[in-house]
Design an enzyme around this catalytic site. Structure first.
Site, PDB file in Angstrom:
ATOM      1  N   LYS A   9       0.844  -1.181   0.000  1.00  0.00           N
ATOM      2  CA  LYS A   9       0.000   0.000   0.000  1.00  0.00           C
ATOM      3  C   LYS A   9       0.889   1.243   0.000  1.00  0.00           C
ATOM      4  CE  LYS A   9      -3.467   0.297   2.657  1.00  0.00           C
ATOM      5  NZ  LYS A   9      -4.053   1.005   1.500  1.00  0.00           N
ATOM      6  N   GLY A  10       0.257   2.381  -0.203  1.00  0.00           N
ATOM      7  CA  GLY A  10       1.011   3.632  -0.134  1.00  0.00           C
ATOM      8  C   GLY A  10       1.212   4.306  -1.467  1.00  0.00           C
ATOM      9  N   GLU A  30      -2.535   4.976   7.306  1.00  0.00           N
ATOM     10  CA  GLU A  30      -3.334   3.781   6.987  1.00  0.00           C
ATOM     11  C   GLU A  30      -2.975   2.636   7.926  1.00  0.00           C
ATOM     12  OE1 GLU A  30      -4.011   4.591   2.213  1.00  0.00           O
ATOM     13  OE2 GLU A  30      -2.361   3.319   2.842  1.00  0.00           O
TER      14      GLU A  30
HETATM   15  C1  5RP Z   1      -2.986   4.957  -0.631  1.00  0.00           C
HETATM   16  C2  5RP Z   1      -3.158   3.492  -0.771  1.00  0.00           C
HETATM   17  C3  5RP Z   1      -4.257   3.022  -1.663  1.00  0.00           C
HETATM   18  O1  5RP Z   1      -5.054   2.138  -0.952  1.00  0.00           O
HETATM   19  C4  5RP Z   1      -3.690   2.324  -2.859  1.00  0.00           C
HETATM   20  O2  5RP Z   1      -2.781   3.194  -3.483  1.00  0.00           O
HETATM   21  C5  5RP Z   1      -4.789   1.898  -3.832  1.00  0.00           C
HETATM   22  O3  5RP Z   1      -5.327   3.025  -4.429  1.00  0.00           O
HETATM   23  P1  5RP Z   1      -6.514   2.955  -5.481  1.00  0.00           P
HETATM   24  O4  5RP Z   1      -7.727   2.513  -4.735  1.00  0.00           O
HETATM   25  O5  5RP Z   1      -6.611   4.361  -5.990  1.00  0.00           O
HETATM   26  O6  5RP Z   1      -6.131   1.989  -6.560  1.00  0.00           O
HETATM   27  O7  5RP Z   1      -2.469   2.688  -0.213  1.00  0.00           O
HETATM   28  O8  5RP Z   1      -1.880   5.272   0.166  1.00  0.00           O
END
Ligand code: 5RP
Length: 217
Positions: free
Chosen positions: A93-94, A102
């Site tokens: 994530k991130g 988170e």
């Molecule tokens: C943000 C995250 C998001 O959960 C991850 O990037 C997924 O994003 P998306 O739902 O836009 O695909 O970790 O820090």
């Protein structure tokens, strides 16, 4: 079904898990769809804890109370997306840079419900560059240490986290033991946290596919 339609479908499915109390809410486009769905049942909940300033803003725009994590005892559920997830529910994530908050909110929740479209499901983590949040003065030191671990760190240009730090995106990793690597990177002086969510994986995966939402527990 488009990727966005799959994200919307899993967001709708996640609302089934909202029974009341306080909800932990993640960050990103899938989490945003979840917030829009949560707004429709906001009378059912006591408020939400946000994992980023962006999420807090969106929750407030829907009239959902945003609570300070320090003022709540805990949460039944945390709902968030992922950049990659395995069938063991280990995640990277991130991508949106909110990994530290988170991880904190997820730590306080009984159940982590991951909402993701099928493109996020992988056999081995690491194709998506692993985000590492770093105290700015430690950036070069941490980058050198990450190279020793086999990665190619790249500074996320022009980006500052909600906590005032920088992100190194680590390319070129094939992460066979995410639990060990998560701890190893977190031990580096100057690292705030990294985007591996393996020590506290998801409990439920709602996966958006062309055939509908698949639920894995
Ligand atoms: C943000 C995250 C998001 O959960 C991850 O990037 C997924 O994003 P998306 O739902 O836009 O695909 O970790 O820090």
């Amino acid at each position: 079904m488009t990727q966005d339609e799959m994200k919307q479908a899993v967001a709708r499915a996640a609302v089934e898990y909202v029974k009341g109390g306080i909800i932990g809410v993640g960050t990103g486009s899938t989490a945003n769809y979840f917030i829009d769905e949560l707004a429709k049942v906001k009378g059912r909940i006591d408020g939400a804890v946000a994992s980023s300033e962006a999420t807090a803003k969106r929750l407030k725009s829907h009239g959902i109370d945003v609570l300070d994590l320090n003022s709540v005892g805990g949460m039944e559920i945390y709902v968030d997306g992922a950049d990659e997830i395995t069938r063991n529910f280990h995640m990277i994530k991130g991508g949106g840079g909110a990994l530290t908050r988170e991880k904190i909110v997820a730590a306080c929740a009984k159940h982590f419900i991951c909402v993701a479209d099928q493109t996020k499901l992988v056999d081995v983590l690491g194709k998506f560059p692993l985000p590492v949040e770093v105290i700015p003065m430690a950036r070069s030191y941490v980058a050198r240490e990450l190279v020793k671990l086999g990665g190619q760190p790249k500074l996320r240009e022009g980006f500052t986290t909600d906590n005032g730090n920088v992100i190194l995106d680590v390319h070129g990793l094939s992460i066979l033991d995410p639990v060990v690597l998560e701890s190893e990177i977190n031990q580096l002086t100057g690292v705030v946290t990294n985007g591996l969510f393996a020590r506290r994986p998801a409990d439920v995966l709602l996966l958006g596919t062309e055939h509908g939402v698949e639920t894995y527990k």
